[in-house]
Structure formats: C-alpha cells, structure tokens
Write an enzyme that holds these catalytic residues in place. Structure first.
Site, PDB file in Angstrom:
ATOM      1  N   TYR A 109       0.856  -1.532   0.583  1.00 37.95           N
ATOM      2  CA  TYR A 109      -0.068  -0.045  -0.136  1.00 37.95           C
ATOM      3  C   TYR A 109       0.810   1.361  -0.342  1.00 37.95           C
ATOM      4  O   TYR A 109       1.701   1.499   0.922  1.00 37.95           O
ATOM      5  CB  TYR A 109      -1.132  -0.216   2.097  1.00 37.95           C
ATOM      6  CG  TYR A 109      -1.945  -0.963   1.432  1.00 37.95           C
ATOM      7  CD1 TYR A 109      -2.376  -1.823  -0.119  1.00 37.95           C
ATOM      8  CD2 TYR A 109      -2.544  -0.899   3.078  1.00 37.95           C
ATOM      9  CE1 TYR A 109      -3.559  -2.552   0.450  1.00 37.95           C
ATOM     10  CE2 TYR A 109      -4.191  -1.698   2.469  1.00 37.95           C
ATOM     11  CZ  TYR A 109      -4.324  -2.712   0.903  1.00 37.95           C
ATOM     12  OH  TYR A 109      -5.015  -3.560   1.225  1.00 37.95           O
ATOM     13  N   SER A 262     -13.550  -3.844   1.955  1.00 38.00           N
ATOM     14  CA  SER A 262     -14.771  -2.672   0.940  1.00 38.00           C
ATOM     15  C   SER A 262     -15.579  -2.663   0.917  1.00 38.00           C
ATOM     16  O   SER A 262     -16.986  -3.329   0.477  1.00 38.00           O
ATOM     17  CB  SER A 262     -14.351  -2.866  -0.716  1.00 38.00           C
ATOM     18  OG  SER A 262     -12.976  -2.870  -1.385  1.00 38.00           O
ATOM     19  N   ILE A 264     -18.201  -0.561   2.267  1.00 30.69           N
ATOM     20  CA  ILE A 264     -18.888  -0.005   1.337  1.00 30.69           C
ATOM     21  C   ILE A 264     -18.713   0.212  -0.086  1.00 30.69           C
ATOM     22  O   ILE A 264     -19.511   1.165  -0.449  1.00 30.69           O
ATOM     23  CB  ILE A 264     -18.924   1.559   2.776  1.00 30.69           C
ATOM     24  CG1 ILE A 264     -17.661   1.997   2.181  1.00 30.69           C
ATOM     25  CG2 ILE A 264     -19.693   1.211   3.922  1.00 30.69           C
ATOM     26  CD1 ILE A 264     -17.620   3.480   2.858  1.00 30.69           C
ATOM     27  N   GLY A 271     -23.975   6.284  -0.709  1.00 27.21           N
ATOM     28  CA  GLY A 271     -24.711   7.317  -0.971  1.00 27.21           C
ATOM     29  C   GLY A 271     -24.418   8.725  -1.774  1.00 27.21           C
ATOM     30  O   GLY A 271     -25.469   9.955  -2.076  1.00 27.21           O
TER      31      GLY A 271
END
Length: 384
Positions: A109, A262, A264, A271
């Site tokens: 990462y 992941s 969400i 949203g």
C-alpha cells in the site's frame, strides 16, 4: 516496542437505536446450528472486542483500512500532498478517539510505483506521534505480498521484518498472506508459522483465499499448532461472493474470522454517488451511471432505515447510509469490516456502526433488495 501499545481514549457514544434497544444485544446470525455455534465461538467478545479466530488477539468489532494512505494509483486523485497527509493523520486520531483501534495495512500500500509513501510507514508514524501525547493501544494488521520472485518460508520472515521496521514495532497483532502466490504457497504458510513461533506476530491470516485454499491453509497450520485467525476478502451488502463461494460458511465452520474489505463498496454504498455524479478514476469503470440507477432504490431504503434510528448530534448527511451497511455486515456474525478512512469525518461516521443492531427483518429486507444488484468486480484468485 510491540504492535500493541497501552491505550486510552474516548469518543461521543455511537448511535444507539432508542426504538429497538434490545436489538443491540442480539447474537450473531448464522444459517445452521453448527455454523452458528462455530461463528459464535470464533467471535468471542470481551470488553467490546472480538477475538480473531482461535487466536488470543482481540480487536475492535470494526477496523480501519489504510489502503488509501500514501496511494497515488487508485485513490487520492493520483496525487499525494501535505493536505492529504494531514487528513490521513486525522483519520487515525479520530478512529482512536472513537474507540476503533484496529488498523489494516500492507507492504504494497502506497509503496513503490503504487504511491508516494508506504502506508505502513505512515501508520507507524501516526502511532508514535499519538504515543507521545498519551498511551494508546493499537492492533496492527499488515500483509505479505506473494510476488513471483519470492520463494520459500524465508521470504516471509524477511518481508515481515521489513514491515516491522517501517511500522517501528517489534511485532504485529496479525500478519496475512495478501493473496495466493502463483507457486510456493506451502512455503509461505510455513513462513507464517515460523513468524508466529518466533513471536514476530501474535496471529496469522490469509487474504483473498478461496474455500479450498482456506481449508488447506487451516490444516497445514493446524499441524504445527498454529491457529489460522482470519481470511480477509471483499464483502459488502452488494458484493456477497463469500456467501456464494463457500468462504463465509467455511470461516464459520472452522472458527476463522472473516475480515471484510471494501465493506461500503469503495464508497458507493454511502449514497454519495448518483447516476448524475458517478465516481471518477478506476471506480468509475465499475460503478457506472447504469449501475447506480439500479442501486438507487436500495440506497433510498438504506436511508429510510437509518433515519428511523436516533442519531448523535455530530453525524453528517451520509451517516445513515454508512452505519447501516456496516452494521449489516456485523450482523452476519464472525465478520469484522474494515472500511477505509481518508479523513477524520469518515472515521467518526464509521464509529456510528457500533453499539447497536439492525433487526432480523431489516437485515433480510436489505439482503433481498441487494440480491439482483451485483457489481462486476472480484479478485481473480477468488475462483482458484
């Protein structure tokens, strides 16, 4: 200095549902009696934390993913600067303030061509800076990259020691194989066992492992008396491949914690994105306006459910979406979600997923609505 440092810290209490307070103590759900028993055993709770599989490591029920920290190839609009560094530090501090002390990183990462600075180095720096102000307890999870030129168990130990150096600790709570290698996986597993026996790690796990690979890894480590603590896979309300390919059931059966990355759907379940405002970059190729149009009824229902629960005064506009979808995962039992937090605001929102529970009816309603909405993603090794 070991990966665990002494802890102190607090936050405004997370959201609690005044209309269904009893739901907050609902036990983990599972599809069968034996699976339920194994999942409950795997998710032993103490002081608001859960054990990782059969290990002695206890972590908060929700962790924070540090994939985006330092990255310039997938996140951060392909650039890293002091503003984003400050935001990442804010995410770390806000997480600890809110009682979330489990952080997941990896040697790849933000490293080399994938970023400006290694995520492990940033996490180590944030821990050290926080420790200078007060005593904090942080559980660190990082990962070994199964690169083709890495051969044998010694490569695992060598990479781990490099990670420990970047993190500035003498051991970590959880060390994982990031993905199955093209070859040499038995050696990698032996390396995990060696790291455990040498005290360099307190627990070992895998990531992106199929059911068969998971069972093989479990048995190989079991022969040495080393518990396989976790399998980290892509899992969310709209991406339920672990349920379909046998991974979730195997985790429950064997007492292995499923760590959900992941959770969400890379921000899509917050949203924030709409057919008229899709995500940019690589995510835009997955979550297209057409997909987001299909997703909208589910997002609307998530908002309605979230709105029916009482909120604390500090939450933001997309609070309902985030906490509902994260709580949905926690309700599956034996699952620890690790959403990625790029700033303090996001970290505080994630904390709202703790301390309460959706009802069984809400869990099943969302599952049903999401059944026909599945993004075309996945790590190729999931099918091996």
């Amino acid at each position: 200095m070991a990966g665990t440092l002494q802890v102190a810290g607090g936050c405004l209490a997370p959201l609690l549902p005044s209309r269904r307070a009893a739901a907050a103590v609902r036990p983990p759900r599972a599809s069968g009696a034996s699976a339920s028993a194994a999942a409950a055993a795997a998710a032993v709770e103490e002081d608001g934390k859960v054990r990782l599989g059969g290990s002695d490591v206890a972590v908060t029920k929700l962790g924070i993913g540090a994939w985006s920290w330092g990255d310039t190839t997938y996140w951060n609009e392909f650039q890293w600067d002091d503003r984003k560094l400050k935001a990442a530090k804010g995410a770390f501090d806000a997480s600890v303030d809110c009682g979330i002390t489990f952080f997941d990183t990896a040697e790849v990462y933000g490293a080399g061509i994938s970023g400006a600075i290694n995520s492990e180095s940033l996490l180590g720096r944030f821990i050290k800076e926080r420790q200078q102000k007060e005593q904090v307890e942080v559980a660190i999870a990082t990962k070994f990259a199964a690169l083709p030129w890495r051969l044998g168990r010694g490569s695992v130990i060598s990479a781990l020691k490099d990670s420990l150096s970047r993190l500035g600790v003498s051991s970590v709570e959880l060390y994982q194989l990031h993905w199955p290698g093209i070859w040499g996986n038995e050696g990698y597993l032996d390396g995990l066992g060696d790291a455990y026996e040498q005290g360099l790690v307190k627990a070992v796990g895998v990531s992106n492992y199929s059911e068969k690979r998971l069972r093989d890894a479990y048995e190989r480590l079991k022969k040495r008396g080393v518990p396989l603590a976790s399998n980290q896979v892509n899992y969310s309300l709209i991406y339920r491949n672990p349920e379909e390919n046998g991974v979730k059931a195997a985790c429950d059966e064997l007492g292995i914690t499923l760590i959900a990355y992941s959770p969400i759907a890379q921000g899509v379940l917050t949203g924030k994105y709409t057919p008229n405002n899709p995500p940019t970059g690589p995510r835009g190729r997955i979550y297209t306006p057409e997909f987001l149009t299909k997703l909208q009824p589910l997002i609307n229902r998530i908002k309605e459910i979230g709105g029916s629960y009482e909120k604390t005064p500090t939450q933001c506009t997309n609070f309902d979406d985030i906490v509902v979808v994260l709580n949905w995962l926690i309700c599956q039992g034996n699952v620890v979600p690790i959403p990625g937090a790029k700033n303090a605001e996001q970290a505080r929102e994630f904390a709202g997923a703790l301390g309460w529970s959706l009802t069984d009816q809400e869990v099943e309603e969302l599952r049903s609505m999401a059944r026909e909405i599945k993004p075309v993603i996945g790590f190729p090794v999931e099918k091996l």
